[in-house]
Design a protein around this motif. Structure first.
Motif, PDB file in Angstrom:
ATOM      1  N   ASP A   1       0.807  -1.227   0.000  1.00 60.23           N
ATOM      2  CA  ASP A   1       0.000   0.000   0.000  1.00 60.23           C
ATOM      3  C   ASP A   1       0.834   1.268   0.000  1.00 60.23           C
ATOM      4  OD1 ASP A   1       0.964  -0.073   2.571  1.00 60.23           O
ATOM      5  OD2 ASP A   1      -0.995  -0.048   3.556  1.00 60.23           O
ATOM      6  N   TRP A   2       2.143   1.129   0.203  1.00 59.16           N
ATOM      7  CA  TRP A   2       3.043   2.277   0.149  1.00 59.16           C
ATOM      8  C   TRP A   2       3.425   2.637  -1.288  1.00 59.16           C
ATOM      9  CZ3 TRP A   2       7.712   0.652  -1.974  1.00 59.16           C
ATOM     10  CH2 TRP A   2       7.923  -0.728  -1.960  1.00 59.16           C
ATOM     11  N   VAL A   3       3.033   1.790  -2.254  1.00 63.28           N
ATOM     12  CA  VAL A   3       3.345   2.030  -3.666  1.00 63.28           C
ATOM     13  C   VAL A   3       2.150   2.702  -4.333  1.00 63.28           C
ATOM     14  CG1 VAL A   3       3.969   0.949  -5.870  1.00 63.28           C
ATOM     15  CG2 VAL A   3       4.816  -0.013  -3.711  1.00 63.28           C
ATOM     16  N   ASP A   4       2.388   3.736  -5.111  1.00 63.39           N
ATOM     17  CA  ASP A   4       1.284   4.401  -5.795  1.00 63.39           C
ATOM     18  C   ASP A   4       0.659   3.459  -6.819  1.00 63.39           C
ATOM     19  OD1 ASP A   4       2.189   5.206  -8.747  1.00 63.39           O
ATOM     20  OD2 ASP A   4       3.915   5.481  -7.415  1.00 63.39           O
ATOM     21  N   GLU A   5      -0.585   3.741  -7.167  1.00 62.16           N
ATOM     22  CA  GLU A   5      -1.370   2.811  -7.979  1.00 62.16           C
ATOM     23  C   GLU A   5      -0.739   2.525  -9.341  1.00 62.16           C
ATOM     24  OE1 GLU A   5      -4.317   0.073  -8.585  1.00 62.16           O
ATOM     25  OE2 GLU A   5      -3.805   1.178  -6.757  1.00 62.16           O
ATOM     26  N   ALA A   6      -0.293   3.550 -10.027  1.00 65.36           N
ATOM     27  CA  ALA A   6       0.280   3.352 -11.367  1.00 65.36           C
ATOM     28  C   ALA A   6       1.541   2.487 -11.303  1.00 65.36           C
ATOM     29  CB  ALA A   6       0.588   4.692 -12.011  1.00 65.36           C
ATOM     30  N   SER A   7       2.395   2.769 -10.348  1.00 61.89           N
ATOM     31  CA  SER A   7       3.635   1.992 -10.205  1.00 61.89           C
ATOM     32  C   SER A   7       3.328   0.554  -9.812  1.00 61.89           C
ATOM     33  CB  SER A   7       4.549   2.628  -9.164  1.00 61.89           C
ATOM     34  OG  SER A   7       4.939   3.930  -9.558  1.00 61.89           O
ATOM     35  N   TYR A   8       2.321   0.386  -8.949  1.00 62.85           N
ATOM     36  CA  TYR A   8       1.970  -0.965  -8.542  1.00 62.85           C
ATOM     37  C   TYR A   8       1.461  -1.769  -9.734  1.00 62.85           C
ATOM     38  CZ  TYR A   8      -0.171  -4.930  -6.253  1.00 62.85           C
ATOM     39  OH  TYR A   8      -0.510  -6.210  -5.900  1.00 62.85           O
ATOM     40  N   ARG A   9       0.583  -1.188 -10.524  1.00 63.31           N
ATOM     41  CA  ARG A   9       0.040  -1.906 -11.683  1.00 63.31           C
ATOM     42  C   ARG A   9       1.157  -2.327 -12.627  1.00 63.31           C
ATOM     43  NH1 ARG A   9      -4.243   2.057 -11.575  1.00 63.31           N
ATOM     44  NH2 ARG A   9      -3.156   3.205 -13.216  1.00 63.31           N
ATOM     45  N   THR A  10       2.104  -1.433 -12.849  1.00 63.80           N
ATOM     46  CA  THR A  10       3.212  -1.739 -13.755  1.00 63.80           C
ATOM     47  C   THR A  10       4.070  -2.880 -13.209  1.00 63.80           C
ATOM     48  OG1 THR A  10       3.307   0.546 -14.548  1.00 63.80           O
ATOM     49  CG2 THR A  10       5.268  -0.813 -14.878  1.00 63.80           C
ATOM     50  N   GLY A  11       4.418  -2.780 -11.944  1.00 64.06           N
ATOM     51  CA  GLY A  11       5.257  -3.804 -11.342  1.00 64.06           C
ATOM     52  C   GLY A  11       4.561  -5.134 -11.218  1.00 64.06           C
ATOM     53  N   ARG A  12       3.314  -5.109 -10.805  1.00 63.89           N
ATOM     54  CA  ARG A  12       2.554  -6.344 -10.653  1.00 63.89           C
ATOM     55  C   ARG A  12       2.362  -7.030 -12.003  1.00 63.89           C
ATOM     56  NH1 ARG A  12       1.293 -10.525  -7.303  1.00 63.89           N
ATOM     57  NH2 ARG A  12      -0.798 -11.307  -7.721  1.00 63.89           N
ATOM     58  N   ARG A  13       2.058  -6.249 -13.016  1.00 64.38           N
ATOM     59  CA  ARG A  13       1.880  -6.833 -14.349  1.00 64.38           C
ATOM     60  C   ARG A  13       3.171  -7.500 -14.802  1.00 64.38           C
ATOM     61  NH1 ARG A  13       2.852  -6.184 -19.567  1.00 64.38           N
ATOM     62  NH2 ARG A  13       1.225  -6.756 -21.083  1.00 64.38           N
ATOM     63  N   ARG A  14       4.307  -6.879 -14.534  1.00 60.01           N
ATOM     64  CA  ARG A  14       5.598  -7.446 -14.936  1.00 60.01           C
ATOM     65  C   ARG A  14       5.804  -8.827 -14.299  1.00 60.01           C
ATOM     66  NH1 ARG A  14       8.714  -3.916 -12.716  1.00 60.01           N
ATOM     67  NH2 ARG A  14       8.445  -2.422 -14.407  1.00 60.01           N
TER      68      ARG A  14
END
Length: 228
Positions: free
Chosen positions: A173-186
């Motif tokens: 939850d400390w990661v912003d939404e856009a960065s999380y989506r990018t990292g999670r998708r990877r």
């Protein structure tokens, strides 16, 4: 705390099956102390997925490998090392750190060494470290079973998988939404690109197809959210 009670029984049975009666009172006290340290780690309020439920399900699957009997069954060669690696593999878990597996392996070997009992500490350490990249050695049957069990959540039913996805997001939850989506998708794409997610016949037959559907659907949701 139902899981805690069940896991405590399992912990006691594990050591009882390894001649705990021959241990002195100080060793038994240390076994109890280690269990309390494990419980404290896995019940930390920031643990939303990497908690006691994860350990419970991981151990349950590992036990299945020893119970299953079929012409293609592969049983654990070193059940003690695999079970202890399962207990300790997420002992240290900080989503902002990059050395959780190293620190978990170090803690495992140090704590278990204090027991002065016959354990393959090097093997336990190697199993824990293998969870860092989930790279399989196809010639290491115990490793395949351990890592397959750790990834079994990917092949869960839709309700449980959705709960897993939410729990992982809460841990980040400390990661912003856009960065999380990018990292999670990877991460999800890297799993989908593997020839096999599961390297044991048992979990490949049961979970491979379901896991690939879950991963693709989560990727689709991430991409839809990015586009909106």
């Amino acid at each position: 705390m139902e899981r805690c009670h069940e896991l405590k029984i399992g912990w006691q049975q594990f050591w009882a099956g390894r001649s705990i009666a021959s241990l002195d009172s100080l060793q038994q006290q240390e076994i109890d102390r280690i269990f309390q340290l494990l419980i404290a780690a896995y019940t930390h309020p920031d643990r939303h997925y990497h908690n006691l439920n994860h350990i419970y399900h991981l151990l349950a699957i590992i036990q299945r490998f020893d119970r299953e009997s079929s012409p293609n069954s592969v049983h654990l060669q070193d059940a003690s090392s695999v079970i202890l690696a399962a207990w300790f593999h997420d002992f240290v878990y900080d989503p902002q750190a990059t050395d959780n597996e190293i620190q978990s392996a170090k803690a495992a070997t140090e704590l278990l060494a204090n027991l002065h009992v016959s354990l393959d500490l090097d093997r336990i350490e190697r199993l824990i470290l293998a969870t860092q990249g989930h790279q399989i050695d196809p010639d290491d049957a115990d490793l395949c079973m351990f890592l397959d069990a750790d990834l079994a959540i990917l092949g869960a039913d839709p309700v449980r998988y959705a709960a897993y996805v939410r729990s992982i997001r809460r841990e980040y939850d400390w990661v912003d939404e856009a960065s999380y989506r990018t990292g999670r998708r990877r991460v999800l794409v890297s799993f989908l690109q593997r020839d096999r997610l599961y390297h044991t016949d048992l979990l490949f037959d049961e979970l491979e197809a379901i896991a690939r559907v879950n991963l693709q659907q989560e990727i689709n949701l991430l991409e839809d959210s990015s586009a909106s």
